[in-house]
Design a protein around this motif. Structure first.
Motif, PDB file in Angstrom:
ATOM      1  N   GLU A  12       0.993  -1.178   0.051  1.00  0.00           N
ATOM      2  CA  GLU A  12      -0.007   0.254  -0.062  1.00  0.00           C
ATOM      3  C   GLU A  12       0.940   1.240   0.150  1.00  0.00           C
ATOM      4  O   GLU A  12       2.194   1.238   0.370  1.00  0.00           O
ATOM      5  CB  GLU A  12      -0.893   0.050   1.174  1.00  0.00           C
ATOM      6  CG  GLU A  12      -1.741  -1.275   1.170  1.00  0.00           C
ATOM      7  CD  GLU A  12      -2.879  -1.289   2.480  1.00  0.00           C
ATOM      8  OE1 GLU A  12      -2.725  -0.472   3.181  1.00  0.00           O
ATOM      9  OE2 GLU A  12      -3.791  -1.964   2.473  1.00  0.00           O
ATOM     10  N   GLN A  13       0.423   2.530  -0.277  1.00  0.00           N
ATOM     11  CA  GLN A  13       1.254   3.661  -0.525  1.00  0.00           C
ATOM     12  C   GLN A  13       1.660   3.928   0.916  1.00  0.00           C
ATOM     13  O   GLN A  13       2.773   4.488   0.900  1.00  0.00           O
ATOM     14  CB  GLN A  13       0.177   4.802  -0.849  1.00  0.00           C
ATOM     15  CG  GLN A  13       0.773   6.073  -1.097  1.00  0.00           C
ATOM     16  CD  GLN A  13      -0.055   7.014  -2.153  1.00  0.00           C
ATOM     17  OE1 GLN A  13      -1.066   6.686  -2.450  1.00  0.00           O
ATOM     18  NE2 GLN A  13       0.594   8.151  -2.321  1.00  0.00           N
ATOM     19  N   GLU A  14       0.940   3.964   1.981  1.00  0.00           N
ATOM     20  CA  GLU A  14       1.580   4.126   3.390  1.00  0.00           C
ATOM     21  C   GLU A  14       2.752   3.225   3.796  1.00  0.00           C
ATOM     22  O   GLU A  14       3.362   3.243   4.786  1.00  0.00           O
ATOM     23  CB  GLU A  14       0.655   4.269   4.402  1.00  0.00           C
ATOM     24  CG  GLU A  14      -0.096   2.996   5.028  1.00  0.00           C
ATOM     25  CD  GLU A  14      -1.043   2.243   3.923  1.00  0.00           C
ATOM     26  OE1 GLU A  14      -1.522   1.335   4.498  1.00  0.00           O
ATOM     27  OE2 GLU A  14      -1.446   2.951   3.270  1.00  0.00           O
ATOM     28  N   GLY A  15       2.612   1.803   3.061  1.00  0.00           N
ATOM     29  CA  GLY A  15       3.906   0.932   3.322  1.00  0.00           C
ATOM     30  C   GLY A  15       3.441  -0.344   3.676  1.00  0.00           C
ATOM     31  O   GLY A  15       4.287  -1.070   3.615  1.00  0.00           O
ATOM     32  N   LYS A  16       2.379  -0.396   4.338  1.00  0.00           N
ATOM     33  CA  LYS A  16       1.647  -1.790   4.700  1.00  0.00           C
ATOM     34  C   LYS A  16       2.027  -2.884   3.349  1.00  0.00           C
ATOM     35  O   LYS A  16       1.635  -2.539   2.304  1.00  0.00           O
ATOM     36  CB  LYS A  16       0.552  -1.869   5.235  1.00  0.00           C
ATOM     37  CG  LYS A  16       0.093  -3.307   5.659  1.00  0.00           C
ATOM     38  CD  LYS A  16      -1.438  -3.350   5.922  1.00  0.00           C
ATOM     39  CE  LYS A  16      -1.800  -2.394   7.352  1.00  0.00           C
ATOM     40  NZ  LYS A  16      -3.271  -2.483   7.464  1.00  0.00           N
ATOM     41  N   ILE A  17       2.643  -4.026   3.710  1.00  0.00           N
ATOM     42  CA  ILE A  17       2.837  -5.071   2.716  1.00  0.00           C
ATOM     43  C   ILE A  17       1.966  -6.228   3.071  1.00  0.00           C
ATOM     44  O   ILE A  17       1.823  -6.827   4.212  1.00  0.00           O
ATOM     45  CB  ILE A  17       4.178  -5.626   2.606  1.00  0.00           C
ATOM     46  CG1 ILE A  17       5.285  -4.323   2.463  1.00  0.00           C
ATOM     47  CG2 ILE A  17       4.303  -6.553   1.549  1.00  0.00           C
ATOM     48  CD1 ILE A  17       6.788  -4.735   2.439  1.00  0.00           C
ATOM     49  N   TRP A  18       1.149  -6.721   2.031  1.00  0.00           N
ATOM     50  CA  TRP A  18       0.280  -7.872   2.340  1.00  0.00           C
ATOM     51  C   TRP A  18       1.001  -9.072   1.306  1.00  0.00           C
ATOM     52  O   TRP A  18       1.264  -8.954   0.254  1.00  0.00           O
ATOM     53  CB  TRP A  18      -1.050  -7.616   1.456  1.00  0.00           C
ATOM     54  CG  TRP A  18      -1.757  -6.698   2.210  1.00  0.00           C
ATOM     55  CD1 TRP A  18      -1.603  -5.170   2.004  1.00  0.00           C
ATOM     56  CD2 TRP A  18      -2.643  -6.642   3.280  1.00  0.00           C
ATOM     57  NE1 TRP A  18      -2.470  -4.563   2.861  1.00  0.00           N
ATOM     58  CE2 TRP A  18      -2.997  -5.479   3.639  1.00  0.00           C
ATOM     59  CE3 TRP A  18      -3.191  -7.843   4.188  1.00  0.00           C
ATOM     60  CZ2 TRP A  18      -4.075  -5.089   4.768  1.00  0.00           C
ATOM     61  CZ3 TRP A  18      -4.153  -7.504   5.112  1.00  0.00           C
ATOM     62  CH2 TRP A  18      -4.475  -6.150   5.464  1.00  0.00           C
ATOM     63  N   TRP A  19       1.550 -10.063   2.184  1.00  0.00           N
ATOM     64  CA  TRP A  19       2.465 -11.162   1.609  1.00  0.00           C
ATOM     65  C   TRP A  19       1.397 -12.358   1.642  1.00  0.00           C
ATOM     66  O   TRP A  19       0.607 -12.710   2.216  1.00  0.00           O
ATOM     67  CB  TRP A  19       3.651 -11.498   2.563  1.00  0.00           C
ATOM     68  CG  TRP A  19       4.457 -10.431   2.532  1.00  0.00           C
ATOM     69  CD1 TRP A  19       4.595  -9.547   3.775  1.00  0.00           C
ATOM     70  CD2 TRP A  19       5.709 -10.052   1.793  1.00  0.00           C
ATOM     71  NE1 TRP A  19       5.705  -8.705   3.337  1.00  0.00           N
ATOM     72  CE2 TRP A  19       6.320  -9.256   2.414  1.00  0.00           C
ATOM     73  CE3 TRP A  19       6.212 -10.614   0.580  1.00  0.00           C
ATOM     74  CZ2 TRP A  19       7.555  -8.568   1.861  1.00  0.00           C
ATOM     75  CZ3 TRP A  19       7.229 -10.184  -0.090  1.00  0.00           C
ATOM     76  CH2 TRP A  19       7.735  -9.098   0.733  1.00  0.00           C
TER      77      TRP A  19
END
Length: 168
Positions: free
Chosen positions: A155-162
């Motif tokens: 996501e733009q704010e940095g959260k990563i969905w792996w």
């Protein structure tokens, strides 16, 4: 004995992350410490994760897995969908299961398992977290697995969905 092999594999994983130069760096963070996946890193993450998984599998005495494009496509669909739903879980917004997603990409093998994560951590830290949980570790080290798919959505704010999918 298996515990020692896993600990040795984790140590090798840590060393591998240190010795690969800029593409493996985990210091690529924006202000506030958010890890950012750059376009240059995108091409390397899947291979780096497969190498790390295979190091751990070798330490546990099981055969290696190979990256598979269809499994990676299924994982990518799910990573993006988890972000849309804003929750880490194994079902798609349309009710699809991991098995459904494999069928949709035309994968003929059997699902071994799917491991997921919602984090701000890089691929090495995410794999370490998965290996610290007995359920996700069992999927990653399952001796019947032969193929691996890995994808993420940041996501733009940095959260990563792996999402990692293992199959026969």
């Amino acid at each position: 004995m298996q515990r020692r092999a896993i600990v040795a594999g984790m140590a090798l994983l840590g060393l591998a992350a240190c010795g690969r130069g800029p593409a493996a760096s985990t210091t690529n963070s924006a202000p506030g410490g958010v890890f950012r996946i750059t376009p240059e890193m995108e091409a390397q993450i899947g291979y780096r994760m497969a190498d790390s998984v295979n190091t751990l599998r070798q330490a546990a005495g099981v055969a290696p897995v190979t990256l598979d494009a269809a499994l990676t496509a299924a994982a990518a669909t799910h990573s993006r969908d988890m972000a849309v739903q804003n929750r880490p879980w194994h079902f798609g917004s349309d009710g699809s299961s991991p098995v459904d997603r494999l069928q949709r990409v035309g994968y003929a093998g059997r699902l071994v398992g799917e491991v997921i994560s919602e984090s701000y951590e890089d691929d090495t830290q995410t794999l370490a977290a998965w290996m610290s949980d007995p359920e996700t570790r069992a999927v990653i080290l399952d001796p019947t697995a032969a193929k691996l798919g890995l994808a993420w959505f940041q996501e733009q704010e940095g959260k990563i969905w792996w999402t990692m999918v293992l199959a026969t």
